[in-house]
Design a protein around this motif. Structure first.
Motif, PDB file in Angstrom:
ATOM      1  N   THR A 251       1.148  -1.642  -0.214  1.00 29.01           N
ATOM      2  CA  THR A 251       0.032  -0.160  -0.412  1.00 29.01           C
ATOM      3  C   THR A 251       0.718   1.270  -0.170  1.00 29.01           C
ATOM      4  O   THR A 251       1.968   1.162   0.413  1.00 29.01           O
ATOM      5  CB  THR A 251      -0.796  -0.021   0.909  1.00 29.01           C
ATOM      6  OG1 THR A 251      -1.898   1.438   1.333  1.00 29.01           O
ATOM      7  CG2 THR A 251       0.060  -0.285   2.332  1.00 29.01           C
ATOM      8  N   THR A 252       0.104   2.309  -0.733  1.00 28.59           N
ATOM      9  CA  THR A 252       0.625   3.674  -0.257  1.00 28.59           C
ATOM     10  C   THR A 252      -0.143   4.224   0.846  1.00 28.59           C
ATOM     11  O   THR A 252      -1.010   3.489   0.779  1.00 28.59           O
ATOM     12  CB  THR A 252       0.581   4.798  -1.710  1.00 28.59           C
ATOM     13  OG1 THR A 252      -1.073   4.392  -1.914  1.00 28.59           O
ATOM     14  CG2 THR A 252       1.031   3.836  -2.784  1.00 28.59           C
TER      15      THR A 252
ATOM     16  N   SER B  78       3.231   4.675   7.950  1.00 26.55           N
ATOM     17  CA  SER B  78       3.237   3.171   6.433  1.00 26.55           C
ATOM     18  C   SER B  78       3.868   3.558   5.341  1.00 26.55           C
ATOM     19  O   SER B  78       3.424   3.082   4.098  1.00 26.55           O
ATOM     20  CB  SER B  78       1.781   3.092   6.179  1.00 26.55           C
ATOM     21  OG  SER B  78       1.083   4.139   5.147  1.00 26.55           O
ATOM     22  N   GLY B  79       4.834   4.420   5.398  1.00 26.03           N
ATOM     23  CA  GLY B  79       6.201   4.186   4.577  1.00 26.03           C
ATOM     24  C   GLY B  79       6.626   5.179   4.522  1.00 26.03           C
ATOM     25  O   GLY B  79       7.997   5.280   4.129  1.00 26.03           O
TER      26      GLY B  79
ATOM     27  N   SER C 214       5.503  -1.066   3.018  1.00 21.38           N
ATOM     28  CA  SER C 214       4.903   0.469   2.648  1.00 21.38           C
ATOM     29  C   SER C 214       5.978   1.269   2.220  1.00 21.38           C
ATOM     30  O   SER C 214       5.624   2.294   1.366  1.00 21.38           O
ATOM     31  CB  SER C 214       4.503   0.222   3.746  1.00 21.38           C
ATOM     32  OG  SER C 214       3.403  -0.262   4.159  1.00 21.38           O
TER      33      SER C 214
ATOM     34  N   SER D  78       5.714   1.309  -1.643  1.00 27.35           N
ATOM     35  CA  SER D  78       5.074   1.266  -2.632  1.00 27.35           C
ATOM     36  C   SER D  78       5.385   3.174  -1.994  1.00 27.35           C
ATOM     37  O   SER D  78       4.420   3.665  -3.360  1.00 27.35           O
ATOM     38  CB  SER D  78       3.687   0.952  -1.673  1.00 27.35           C
ATOM     39  OG  SER D  78       3.360  -0.223  -2.305  1.00 27.35           O
ATOM     40  N   HIS D  79       5.488   3.681  -1.106  1.00 29.29           N
ATOM     41  CA  HIS D  79       5.662   5.773  -1.153  1.00 29.29           C
ATOM     42  C   HIS D  79       6.484   5.581  -1.733  1.00 29.29           C
ATOM     43  O   HIS D  79       6.293   6.923  -2.509  1.00 29.29           O
ATOM     44  CB  HIS D  79       5.448   5.946   0.639  1.00 29.29           C
ATOM     45  CG  HIS D  79       6.417   7.121   0.225  1.00 29.29           C
ATOM     46  ND1 HIS D  79       5.325   8.064   0.802  1.00 29.29           N
ATOM     47  CD2 HIS D  79       6.987   8.132   0.509  1.00 29.29           C
ATOM     48  CE1 HIS D  79       5.132   8.901   1.075  1.00 29.29           C
ATOM     49  NE2 HIS D  79       6.579   8.954   0.940  1.00 29.29           N
TER      50      HIS D  79
ATOM     51  N   GLY E  87      -4.265   1.951   4.158  1.00 26.75           N
ATOM     52  CA  GLY E  87      -2.641   2.796   4.604  1.00 26.75           C
ATOM     53  C   GLY E  87      -2.294   2.878   5.363  1.00 26.75           C
ATOM     54  O   GLY E  87      -1.744   3.239   5.708  1.00 26.75           O
TER      55      GLY E  87
ATOM     56  N   PRO F 232      -0.335  -1.995   7.035  1.00 30.46           N
ATOM     57  CA  PRO F 232      -1.495  -1.032   6.850  1.00 30.46           C
ATOM     58  C   PRO F 232      -2.638  -1.258   6.903  1.00 30.46           C
ATOM     59  O   PRO F 232      -2.721  -2.652   5.751  1.00 30.46           O
ATOM     60  CB  PRO F 232      -0.352  -0.151   5.831  1.00 30.46           C
ATOM     61  CG  PRO F 232       0.903  -0.531   5.997  1.00 30.46           C
ATOM     62  CD  PRO F 232       0.588  -2.399   5.991  1.00 30.46           C
TER      63      PRO F 232
ATOM     64  N   HIS G 105      -5.166  -2.626   4.097  1.00 35.50           N
ATOM     65  CA  HIS G 105      -5.045  -3.125   2.944  1.00 35.50           C
ATOM     66  C   HIS G 105      -6.415  -3.681   2.322  1.00 35.50           C
ATOM     67  O   HIS G 105      -7.422  -4.433   2.687  1.00 35.50           O
ATOM     68  CB  HIS G 105      -4.247  -3.798   2.940  1.00 35.50           C
ATOM     69  CG  HIS G 105      -3.891  -4.944   3.319  1.00 35.50           C
ATOM     70  ND1 HIS G 105      -4.044  -5.110   4.369  1.00 35.50           N
ATOM     71  CD2 HIS G 105      -4.442  -6.059   2.853  1.00 35.50           C
ATOM     72  CE1 HIS G 105      -3.874  -6.604   4.752  1.00 35.50           C
ATOM     73  NE2 HIS G 105      -4.352  -7.789   3.548  1.00 35.50           N
TER      74      HIS G 105
END
Length: 334
Positions: A51-52, A57-58, A177, A180-181, A222, A312, A314
């Motif tokens: 996930t973004t 979460s990243g 995470s 993805s971010h 997220g 996170p 999702h």
């Protein structure tokens, strides 16, 4: 041989430093449409959690990366785009590189492991000079990844493990995470996971209450997992607090725990679940007293959930035959 390795590494570091500004500018200047025209993967419902998301979460992990590390990420994305690879491939490479070397082209490692991905010349990955050259190493990683059966339909960390063959296979998930971010930030891929509020061929919610609950749950994607999360805030969730708050917005009151929520509606065969129904997992599938997890069914074989620490909120795919899934779903408020 050691002198060769050192020289190769210094050259590689120089390459990263020299290309950082240029590559990151190129990546940032790419149009969003160009990135999305790639053969992007499907929603993470079919790929496992990824996930973004906001800080927690990243973004926080990404913010701690230095110039060399961000340069390596930019180069991973740039080469991935040049090769026409989907963002999922970039993510796998970022997670692998962060795990193996902290996204640095190292001139040392376990035995003869070298470079961003700690490739071993003795195992046929290339010469010391090659594997410490970031461009070579990234292309080599992608070459091997593309030979992994079904790599695009696995959780990214699993595919990273298939390439790296680590003795610690679960460690690649840690940077999911963050990767993805970075794909969203540096690669300018809007919603890199493919899971926004539109999630494919979902069935329409059968009731207004179910629709409202689904809308709330999807909007929490997220946000981090926190066991025992307070039900008076929306910064983090555990599995049952997400369900409670989702249905509270729809005017349906649920009890706090997953075991209690199993008793808070009408039971129906899990194969007949409709969007908004709750699915439950138990240590003993024949004993509801052992329930330990709850998620919301979205239709089309997908659920939204707050799964566990480090993952996170999702969307993911669900199979009626998966382990610990109870045979009964629950329709809240009925």
């Amino acid at each position: 041989m050691r002198a060769t390795v050192v020289v190769g590494s210094l050259t590689a570091i120089g390459i990263v430093t020299a290309i950082t500004a240029g590559v990151m500018t190129v990546v940032r200047n790419d149009q969003v449409a160009d990135a999305m025209q790639l053969s992007t993967v499907s929603c993470n419902a079919s790929l496992g959690p990824a996930t973004t998301g906001p800080a927690g979460s990243g973004a926080a992990d990404a913010g701690r990366l230095g110039e060399e590390q961000r340069g390596a990420v930019a180069l991973i994305i740039s080469i991935g785009k040049q090769r026409g690879l989907a963002p999922r491939a970039w993510q796998i490479a970022i997670q692998a590189g962060m795990t193996e070397s902290g996204l640095r082209s190292l001139n040392y490692g376990d035995r003869d492991s070298l470079g961003i991905f700690q490739m071993r010349p003795s195992m046929g990955w290339g010469t010391p000079a090659e594997v410490t050259n970031p461009t070579y190493a990234i292309n080599k990683f992608y070459d091997v990844l593309l030979k992994v059966p079904d790599w695009e339909n696995q959780r990214p960390g699993e595919s990273a493990q298939d390439v790296e063959r680590s003795a610690f296979p679960d460690r690649y998930h840690r940077w999911e995470s963050m990767a993805s971010h970075l794909i969203a930030e540096l690669g300018q891929v809007v919603n890199a996971t493919g899971c926004g509020e539109g999630v494919g061929n979902l069935l329409p919610a059968p009731t207004a209450a179910a629709g409202a609950a689904i809308q709330f749950a999807l909007a929490q994607q997220g946000k981090p997992y926190q066991w025992g999360a307070a039900t008076t805030q929306q910064n983090s969730y555990d599995c049952s607090s997400l369900m409670l708050q989702a249905f509270r917005t729809a005017g349906v009151t649920l009890p706090r725990t997953s075991r209690q929520q199993y008793r808070a509606g009408a039971l129906l065969p899990v194969e007949q679940a409709q969007p908004g129904d709750l699915l439950f997992w138990a240590y003993d599938e024949t004993d509801p007293a052992t329930i330990h997890h709850v998620a919301m069914y979205l239709g089309d074989g997908k659920i939204v959930e707050a799964q566990q620490n480090g993952v996170p909120v999702h969307i993911r795919a669900v199979k009626w035959t998966e382990g610990e899934l109870l045979d009964q779903a629950v329709r809240p408020g009925v």
